[in-house]
Design an enzyme around this catalytic site. Structure first.
Site: not given
Ligand code: XMP
Ligand code: MG
Length: 184
Positions: A45-46, A102, A105, A133, A155, A161, A167
């Protein structure tokens, strides 16, 4: 009633800066695709808020579709596995697909998801993430279009979220550590 804003340690990007950056990003995407037809695939949903704002700045013909994949559950740590909760309804074979995320990471989610989508033989498959990131990367995934690079902080806001909250904050902020550490 809970004031969600009290859980935000620092605002990283205000609503106005986000709007400016999205216009720039859309400019780069418009330039790249020209008048080619594009399937925008939002990862729920992000990406919902980013998707809606970005889509309205695009000038090429676009179709919308969405996927829902789970990676994090309610925790702040990546599991490295992707579970498709909702799949596309569009046949993307031969289409230009732009994946809208969104945040990029660790890269674990996309490392699993991109090959699944590639197997469906799109004409092209590119990645646009709102936040990136780079310090956290565990898999060699790169975004083709990035909104903002951010440090290694958790964040929330603008679609992102923690435990499904925050959100709808119109800005991106760093969540206070005690909010998620107290829950673990
Ligand atoms: P990866 O680690 O697989 O993760 O690249 C991607 C998903 O992890 C969530 N994510 C976050 N959600 N704040 C959030 O609200 C953050 O700082 C954060 N870091 C990772 C997110 O759903 C993303 O799609
Ligand atoms: Mg999430």
């Amino acid at each position: 009633m809970k004031n969600w804003e009290q859980d935000v340690k620092k605002v990283l990007f205000h609503q106005e800066e986000i709007a400016i950056r999205i216009k720039e990003l859309a400019g780069a995407i418009n330039e790249y695709y020209g008048d080619k037809e594009l399937v925008l695939v939002g990862i729920l949903k992000g990406s919902a808020i980013f998707f809606a704002d970005l889509a309205r700045e695009l000038s090429c013909p676009v179709m919308f579709d969405f996927m829902c994949v789970s990676s994090y559950g309610s925790s702040a740590v990546s599991s490295g596995m992707v579970d498709i909760k909702k799949d596309l309804t569009t046949d993307i074979a031969g289409k230009n697909v732009l994946l809208i995320e969104d945040i990029l990471d660790t890269g674990n989610t996309l490392h699993e998801l991109l090959p699944i989508l590639s197997e469906r033989k799109p004409a092209s498959l590119k990645l646009c993430c709102f936040l990136n990131k780079p310090d956290r990367r565990q898999k060699p995934i790169q975004a083709d279009f990035t909104g903002f690079y951010i440090p290694d902080e958790f964040v929330v806001g603008y679609g992102l979220d923690y435990n499904e909250n925050y959100r709808n904050l119109p800005y991106v902020g760093i969540l206070k550590r005690n909010v998620y550490e107290d829950c673990e």
